[in-house]
Design a protein around this motif. Structure first.
Motif, short mmCIF file in Angstrom:
data_model
loop_
_atom_site.label_atom_id
_atom_site.label_comp_id
_atom_site.label_asym_id
_atom_site.label_seq_id
_atom_site.Cartn_x
_atom_site.Cartn_y
_atom_site.Cartn_z
N HIS A 29 3.32 -6.23 87.80
CA HIS A 29 4.65 -6.84 87.84
C HIS A 29 4.64 -8.31 87.45
O HIS A 29 5.51 -9.06 87.85
CB HIS A 29 5.24 -6.70 89.25
CG HIS A 29 5.23 -5.29 89.76
ND1 HIS A 29 6.00 -4.30 89.21
CD2 HIS A 29 4.51 -4.71 90.75
CE1 HIS A 29 5.77 -3.16 89.85
NE2 HIS A 29 4.87 -3.38 90.77
N ARG A 30 3.65 -8.74 86.69
CA ARG A 30 3.56 -10.18 86.45
C ARG A 30 4.75 -10.71 85.65
O ARG A 30 5.20 -11.81 85.88
CB ARG A 30 2.24 -10.55 85.76
CG ARG A 30 1.96 -9.85 84.47
CD ARG A 30 0.54 -10.14 84.04
NE ARG A 30 0.18 -9.31 82.91
CZ ARG A 30 -1.06 -9.22 82.42
NH1 ARG A 30 -2.02 -9.90 83.00
NH2 ARG A 30 -1.31 -8.46 81.38
N LEU A 31 5.29 -9.88 84.76
CA LEU A 31 6.45 -10.31 84.00
C LEU A 31 7.62 -10.60 84.94
O LEU A 31 8.32 -11.61 84.84
CB LEU A 31 6.83 -9.23 82.99
CG LEU A 31 7.87 -9.64 81.96
CD1 LEU A 31 7.33 -10.71 81.04
CD2 LEU A 31 8.35 -8.44 81.16
N LEU A 32 7.78 -9.68 85.90
CA LEU A 32 8.85 -9.80 86.89
C LEU A 32 8.65 -11.05 87.75
O LEU A 32 9.58 -11.81 88.01
CB LEU A 32 8.79 -8.56 87.77
CG LEU A 32 10.07 -8.01 88.35
CD1 LEU A 32 11.05 -7.69 87.25
CD2 LEU A 32 9.76 -6.77 89.17
N ILE A 33 7.41 -11.27 88.17
CA ILE A 33 7.11 -12.40 89.05
C ILE A 33 7.33 -13.72 88.31
O ILE A 33 7.92 -14.66 88.85
CB ILE A 33 5.68 -12.28 89.60
CG1 ILE A 33 5.59 -11.07 90.54
CG2 ILE A 33 5.27 -13.55 90.32
CD1 ILE A 33 4.19 -10.71 90.96
N THR A 35 9.31 -14.15 85.74
CA THR A 35 10.75 -14.31 85.56
C THR A 35 11.40 -14.84 86.84
O THR A 35 12.23 -15.76 86.79
CB THR A 35 11.39 -12.95 85.20
OG1 THR A 35 10.68 -12.39 84.10
CG2 THR A 35 12.85 -13.12 84.82
N ALA A 36 11.01 -14.28 87.97
CA ALA A 36 11.57 -14.75 89.24
C ALA A 36 11.25 -16.22 89.46
O ALA A 36 12.09 -17.00 89.93
CB ALA A 36 11.03 -13.90 90.39
N VAL A 90 17.14 -9.06 93.05
CA VAL A 90 15.89 -8.54 93.61
C VAL A 90 16.03 -7.03 93.88
O VAL A 90 15.13 -6.24 93.57
CB VAL A 90 15.52 -9.30 94.91
CG1 VAL A 90 14.34 -8.64 95.61
CG2 VAL A 90 15.20 -10.75 94.59
N PHE A 93 16.25 -5.29 90.18
CA PHE A 93 15.18 -5.37 89.18
C PHE A 93 13.78 -5.40 89.77
O PHE A 93 12.81 -5.16 89.06
CB PHE A 93 15.41 -6.59 88.28
CG PHE A 93 16.71 -6.49 87.53
CD1 PHE A 93 16.91 -5.47 86.61
CD2 PHE A 93 17.75 -7.38 87.77
CE1 PHE A 93 18.11 -5.35 85.92
CE2 PHE A 93 18.95 -7.26 87.09
CZ PHE A 93 19.12 -6.24 86.17
N VAL A 94 13.65 -5.71 91.04
CA VAL A 94 12.32 -5.66 91.66
C VAL A 94 12.21 -4.39 92.50
O VAL A 94 11.25 -3.63 92.39
CB VAL A 94 12.06 -6.91 92.53
CG1 VAL A 94 10.63 -6.90 93.03
CG2 VAL A 94 12.32 -8.18 91.74
N ARG A 101 10.40 3.99 88.52
CA ARG A 101 9.76 3.95 87.21
C ARG A 101 8.44 4.70 87.22
O ARG A 101 8.08 5.36 86.25
CB ARG A 101 9.54 2.50 86.75
CG ARG A 101 8.98 2.45 85.34
CD ARG A 101 8.85 1.05 84.82
NE ARG A 101 10.13 0.42 84.59
CZ ARG A 101 10.35 -0.88 84.77
NH1 ARG A 101 9.39 -1.64 85.23
NH2 ARG A 101 11.54 -1.38 84.53
N THR A 197 15.16 5.30 86.90
CA THR A 197 15.24 3.84 86.95
C THR A 197 16.65 3.32 86.75
O THR A 197 17.16 2.55 87.58
CB THR A 197 14.30 3.22 85.91
OG1 THR A 197 13.01 3.80 86.07
CG2 THR A 197 14.21 1.73 86.09
#
Lengths: 332, 306
Positions: A29-33, A35-36, A90, A93-94, A101, A197
């Motif tokens: 989830h690094r993209l998500l993190i 982005t956050a 959150v 999308f988290v 997914r 999803t």
């Protein structure tokens, strides 16, 4: 294959270890993190900029000040609204994609096919992601509080940033952190139940916003039994019971014995304060009744609200665990 | 390390009246069999026979609607955990943003038992690029990564859904050989599905045949071959002798019956015009598949072996 290369590693008793779950969460989830983190940073910087502008105001006449700086106050309020809205992101999308997914892409077979039960997998990922999101929310709130306090100090009454309104309640205390944690758990639960999803994202966002609105609108005023107070109607007017109540549930009128009495409409014609009081008294109305939540309950209310969202987070987690225990894979 | 590699507590696979339904269609029903430990079992059947459903049920990915499946024996005395299962699923699910090396890292971190060298050697042998993202690997390479992950976990039971399906012919032979060698070393039980009967690896010693969601044949291959024979003779409607006819085929003047008998070797024939010949594995499977097709759908597979 030589014996030396044929190395077997055996997991420790605390399986899986925190750093392994941390590795997985970051790797997955690094993209998500990131982005956050960016969203948090941008919102924070904007808020601190507006806060500085607010402190720079010199407003002797508050009405003129409100007119002259309307844009600034509006911007400040919108920024705070944005902070309060982040938990919905959150949830959507988290939280929602976390299980959905995996199931959609079939990777839950991989995720739960190792020596880790779906329950452990879910709880440990939730714990790590929850901590990360809570940390971001805490940073965001630290900035939001400065802005909210600046607004409280400088905003004229027309801006409506009094204790009556929703926004200061939600931004002056670190409630956003509890919102975020609840939103995450709720989103995960929706994803685990819906298993797709895109619908999960929409439902999670709608569900969280809906519960947040309902709680703020309908539940919050009743966290504690409302206080009731009587203020005598006298020639000097009606005493204000509480200068700054958290909530004013309603105002009504009462007679000398404290029984509810209807307001005599005829007295509206009376201009003079003394005559007005006399008019009310002559119709048997001697007190004004206020039903309200006193301002001193603010901390209690905020604790209760945080607790409520904590319960929501626990319920979401329990639902998500129950839904993933039943590992049935949806067939195409 | 907790006392080094544990003594291999090999597992068996057991299904009892196992059934799975998707809406009104039964993908698998009344499926009962038992694969002993340390065997290499082939799960054979045409496409849509329910092979993947059966493997999903055994891997715990699906929950059965009827009956139950059991993986692993009740541990004899020792407090060993239940059997460890690795599953090579049909669509080879991998995290698309992970590299092959990440996938193995994932396996290392989330398995109590992990053989790093074996997993990396596997990818090395088949030239799978370690640093490439899984969504940029070819179908065959994805299979290799998924296999490496499954093998690294050193499972007691290895479930492989069409393991050779998207590999090229040369690699296919090599994978089959290495796979079976590796598990022979450790006494792992393997169940592999295939719809290509001709491709059954030589070391397969147990057979489960599915047709239209029903079990039509299951058992030790040597026992099955010993218990079946072809009887050939003049054209007739029924096979001679008291044996169960699996399938009859007739030419103009002659008839041939695949019969199942209890004894070893060809059944004793009293009639001199009839001749008994032993059955090969491929013919046995094909005849059972054909026999199931010959019958009306609602009767298909009803008279299977117990």
């Amino acid at each position: 294959m030589s014996a030396a290369r044929h190395r077997q590693s055996t997991g420790a008793s605390g399986h899986p270890r925190l750093r392994d779950v941390g590795w997985l969460v970051w790797r997955q989830h690094r993209l998500l993190i990131v982005t956050a983190a960016v969203v948090t940073l941008v919102l924070c910087v904007l808020q601190l900029l507006v806060e500085r502008q607010l402190h720079g105001l010199n407003c002797p006449d508050s009405d003129q000040c409100a007119v002259a700086n309307g844009d600034l106050f509006t911007r400040a309020k919108w920024l705070l609204e944005a902070v309060v809205a982040t938990p919905a992101l959150v949830a959507a999308f988290v939280g929602a994609p976390l299980v959905a997914r995996e199931i959609e892409q079939g990777t839950h077979i991989v995720a739960w096919g190792q020596d880790i039960s779906p329950r452990r997998w879910l709880l440990s990922k939730l714990a790590v992601l929850g901590a990360v999101m809570a940390a971001f929310a805490a940073v965001l709130w630290a900035c939001a509080r400065r802005l909210a306090e600046a607004l409280t100090a400088t905003a004229p009454s027309t801006v409506d940033f009094s204790r009556f309104s929703r926004l200061p309640f939600e931004t002056l205390a670190p409630l956003v952190v509890s919102y975020c944690v609840a939103a995450l758990a709720l989103g995960v639960a929706v994803g685990a139940v819906v298993r797709r999803t895109l619908p999960a994202v929409a439902i999670a966002a709608a569900l969280f916003v809906g519960s947040w609105f309902a709680i703020g609108q309908f539940v919050r005023p009743h966290y504690l039994p409302a206080a009731r107070s009587l203020a005598p109607v006298s020639a000097a007017g009606v005493d204000s019971v509480e200068p700054n109540p958290l909530y004013l549930v309603n105002n009504s009128w009462a007679d000398a014995n404290g029984h509810v009495a209807s307001y005599p409409d005829g007295c509206n014609q009376v201009q003079d304060q003394v005559a007005w009081a006399a008019c009310l008294n002559s119709h048997g109305v001697s007190h004004r009744v206020s039903i309200y939540q006193p301002g001193r309950r603010e901390a209690e209310f905020e604790l209760i609200e945080a607790g409520l969202y904590g319960l929501l987070a626990a319920a979401g987690t329990a639902l998500a665990v129950a839904a993933t225990r039943n590992r049935v894979r949806r067939r195409p | 390390m907790n006392g080094g590699p544990a003594v291999m507590e090999t597992s068996s696979l057991c299904a009892e009246d196992l059934g799975k339904r998707y809406r009104k269609t039964w993908a698998l029903r009344e499926c009962t069999f038992d694969v002993p430990s340390g065997r290499v079992a082939a799960l054979v059947g045409p496409n849509g026979a329910g092979k993947t459903t059966l493997l999903d049920l055994m891997a715990g990915v699906l929950e059965p609607d009827t009956g139950s499946g059991r993986v692993g024996p009740a541990p004899t005395g020792a407090a060993t955990p239940s059997a460890r299962v690795a599953y090579l699923a049909q669509d080879r699910p991998l995290y698309s943003t992970f590299t092959a090396a990440d996938m193995l890292d994932f396996g290392r971190r989330f398995n109590r038992r992990w053989d790093q060298a074996r997993a990396f050697d596997w990818l090395d042998t088949f030239d799978v690029p370690l640093r490439r993202r899984c969504d940029r690997l070819s179908g065959g390479q994805r299979t290799q990564v998924a296999l490496a992950l499954a093998l690294g976990a050193s499972p007691d039971l290895l479930l492989l859904d069409e393991p050779l399906a998207n590999l090229d012919p040369i690699v296919r032979v090599e994978v089959a050989r290495r796979l079976l060698d590796l598990v022979a070393e450790q006494g792992t039980t393997i169940v592999l599905s295939t719809h290509v009967v001709a491709e059954l690896p030589g070391r397969v010693d147990y057979l489960v045949v599915l047709v239209e969601g029903r079990l039509v044949l299951a058992g030790d291959i040597d026992d099955l071959l010993a218990a079946h024979a072809y009887l050939e003779g003049p054209r007739s409607n029924d096979a001679p002798g008291p044996w169960v006819t699996v399938r009859a085929s007739h030419s103009e003047r002659r008839s041939r019956f695949l019969v199942e008998h209890s004894g070893d070797g060809p059944p004793p024939l009293t009639h001199p015009t009839w001749q008994a010949t032993p059955v090969g594995l491929e013919d046995l499977i094909m005849d059972y598949l054909q026999a199931a097709n010959d019958r009306p759908a609602d009767l298909a597979g009803v008279d299977h072996r117990g």
